[in-house]
Enzyme design. Structure first.
Site, mmCIF file in Angstrom:
data_model
loop_
_atom_site.group_PDB
_atom_site.id
_atom_site.type_symbol
_atom_site.label_atom_id
_atom_site.label_comp_id
_atom_site.label_asym_id
_atom_site.label_seq_id
_atom_site.Cartn_x
_atom_site.Cartn_y
_atom_site.Cartn_z
ATOM 1 N N GLU A 131 0.889 -1.348 0.166
ATOM 2 C CA GLU A 131 0.035 -0.012 -0.067
ATOM 3 C C GLU A 131 0.780 1.251 -0.062
ATOM 4 O O GLU A 131 0.513 2.246 -0.618
ATOM 5 C CB GLU A 131 -1.038 -0.125 1.032
ATOM 6 N N PHE A 146 -6.011 0.820 5.917
ATOM 7 C CA PHE A 146 -4.503 0.796 5.455
ATOM 8 C C PHE A 146 -4.377 2.151 4.744
ATOM 9 O O PHE A 146 -3.392 2.698 4.857
ATOM 10 C CB PHE A 146 -4.575 -0.339 4.308
ATOM 11 N N ARG A 174 -18.796 0.270 0.944
ATOM 12 C CA ARG A 174 -18.727 -0.509 -0.551
ATOM 13 C C ARG A 174 -19.947 -1.472 -0.705
ATOM 14 O O ARG A 174 -19.976 -1.864 -1.847
ATOM 15 C CB ARG A 174 -17.569 -1.085 -0.791
#
Lengths: 278, 316
Positions: free
Chosen positions: B56, B81, B165
């Site tokens: 990431e 993250f 989401r």
């Protein structure tokens, strides 16, 4: 003969660069001389021979880009940029001063010719990979050179970026590792043994070279070999160097990683550089 | 009523439309593009969807490099993250460098559900809003997300978009108006105001219905842009309704509630004020409804906070 003249001229430039960067650090009474001096010959060949740049058009889209991932040695970069006329030499007197265009680490928003802001080690390599991907997508001939330290390879992000460079077959990316063997707290061997850096980059899919990072002919030669090479791989040049190179009392001394010389030390350093240790 | 589509699908569709219009738009992900609805775009745009694997920090750096060369990169990973793991890269390589990179963090707060406390980002908004130049946006349903993504791409500078989401509760109609930095007033009550963002907007609307039956008329502000904050709407709400409650799916330190409190304090608005949010705890495994009860984020918790504010107002 021409090649000899070029080598001699670059060696003279390297002396001028070392004097300029040390004077800059001395006047600021702050900065990192050790790694600036170890990378001075690589930077000389880059800025005075290899990089395609337009100092009066610093954002020329097709330029070769340079990422100083080991951002703390910015005095060597600032000295190169000033000597190449990206900004007046007088600006060097303002290193690390209030309001200066020359911050303690490279700041692309303030300094003409700085292609990316760095300072937290490891990050520049990922940025260089992003630039190389962009240029590849755009069929832009500009290459991306990235200078990092051997201590910096302790950072995991370096290897994340290396994997990505290899996956995307970035043969427009050249990593230069200033392998001077010292880091902030001691020798690389004591703090975090780097093992065989060339072997490591090879394992990550790089076309790898090992050179004497203080030999102008060797540096010229490696860039020529890279230009001639076609293999769809990114490049890593492991340049064996000496931290503090050119100043006897700074060479291989950890303390000179991030300390400015006093007047007496400065005068001695300038004299030694003029006498041409390098 | 639930939306008929996952928000990640709406995200993928919107980005695909924008990529067809803007050739500089590129996506950079770190092996969670499937989870976030961006990986399917790889088929149509093989050269413009870059997956750097489970790395990431590198993802954000690569995006910064792309932006330095004139691309418009959109990164996505889980919110936990993007904020925690990539903070230094977002701070230096993107924001300090002044680069135009968009960051999408999914599964905010309790939405991380069964992944549990490690993945439960109660701090991402707080971290992101402390970075100079960063815009922070949290849309609440598919229709608003589509508009928010378009608005985000118009901003010249870094934006953090907090993404639920899955299928959200439907609040907006397709093609709704979206004005970055301007709160939406969803109910016009004058007895007290609830300021909410993301998943908490639905809970605030439910609280408004509950209280309506008791004769208390709530103003619900959807503060979809947490930075820059719509100070004028907060000041007006304080003056016109006399009590303010904030509702956030996050630690109640340093996020939306704190941002609103700053405005109230600095404008000497003497109104009762209360935050609904996670009370400085780590997350844990559970479904969304369980976790909302567990961390006191439900409509009833919001209604309770409103009543508590009204009681304090009477005393004074």
């Amino acid at each position: 003969m021409l090649q000899n003249n070029k080598v001699l001229s670059l060696e003279e430039t390297a002396i001028a660069l070392r004097k300029t960067l040390l004077t800059t650090i001395y006047k600021a009474q702050s900065g990192h001389p050790g790694g600036s001096l170890s990378s001075a010959d690589l930077m000389t060949v880059l800025y005075f021979d290899e990089l395609r740049l337009r100092p009066h058009q610093p954002k020329w889209p097709e330029r070769d880009r340079f990422v100083l991932s080991k951002g703390h040695v910015c005095p060597v970069l600032y000295a190169c940029l000033a000597m190449r006329d990206f900004f007046p030499m007088e600006e060097l007197d303002h290193l690390r001063k209030f309001g200066s265009i020359l911050q303690g680490h490279p700041d692309m928003k303030r300094t003409p010719g700085v292609d990316i802001s760095t300072g937290s080690l490891g990050q520049g390599v990922s940025c260089a990979v992003g630039m190389a991907i962009a240029n590849r997508r755009d069929q832009n001939p500009g290459r991306v050179f990235c200078l990092l330290g051997d201590g910096e390879t302790n950072e995991g992000q370096v290897w994340e970026a290396a994997e990505t460079a290899s996956k995307y077959q970035l043969d427009n990316l050249i990593l230069l590792v200033d392998h001077n063997g010292l880091q902030n707290d001691g020798t690389c061997q004591d703090i975090m043994p780097p093992r065989d850096l060339a072997e490591k980059f090879r394992a990550f899919g790089f076309q790898t070279y090992q050179i004497d990072g203080h030999s102008i002919p060797a540096i010229l030669d490696v860039f020529e070999r890279i230009r001639a090479h076609q293999g769809g791989q990114p490049y890593a040049v492991i340049a064996k160097t000496v931290k503090g190179r050119g100043v006897s009392f700074m060479e291989n001394v950890v303390a000179w990683h991030g300390q400015a010389p006093n007047e007496q030390e400065y005068l001695q350093a300038i004299q030694e550089i003029e006498e041409g240790l390098s | 009523m639930l939306d008929n589509m996952d928000m990640k699908t709406a995200l993928g569709e919107t980005l695909a439309e924008e990529m067809r219009k803007n050739s500089s738009l590129v996506l950079v992900g770190a092996d969670l593009m499937g989870a976030n609805g961006t990986w399917p775009l790889h088929g149509e745009f093989p050269d413009r969807v870059i997956n750097v694997g489970i790395a990431e920090a590198n993802m954000v750096g690569v995006a910064a490099g792309l932006a330095a060369c004139g691309k418009l990169p959109v990164c996505d990973t889980f919110a936990a993250f993007m904020a925690r793991r990539d903070y230094d890269q977002v701070f230096i390589s993107v924001a300090y460098a002044g680069l135009n990179v968009k960051l999408i963090g999914s599964d905010p707060g309790v939405a991380a559900e069964m992944n549990g406390g490690t993945h439960m980002s109660f701090e991402d908004v707080a971290l992101m809003r402390t970075i100079p130049t960063m815009t922070v946006v949290e849309p609440c349903d598919c229709a608003q997300l589509r508009q928010a993504v378009k608005a985000m791409l118009e901003v010249k500078g870094p934006v953090y978009l907090r993404l639920y989401r899955k299928k959200p509760h439907k609040i907006y109609e397709d093609g709704c108006r979206f004005s970055l930095g301007r709160a939406d007033c969803l109910t016009q009550g004058r007895d007290a105001t609830v300021i909410a963002a993301g998943m908490m907007v639905w809970n605030a609307l439910q609280a408004a219905e509950q209280l309506n039956q008791e004769g208390i008329h709530l103003r619900v502000l959807n503060m979809h842009t947490i930075k820059p904050l719509d100070k004028a709407a907060i000041i007006l709400a304080a003056q016109e309704t006399g009590a303010i409650v904030t509702a956030e799916n996050a630690n109640y330190f340093n996020g939306l509630g704190s941002a609103v409190a700053e405005v109230i304090a600095e404008n000497s608005l003497s109104v009762p004020f209360q935050r609904v949010g996670v009370r400085d705890q780590f997350g844990e495994v559970g479904g969304t409804s369980y976790l909302m009860e567990r961390f006191q984020l439900t409509a009833s918790d919001i209604a309770q906070a409103v009543k508590s504010c009204l009681k304090r107002r009477q005393i004074h």
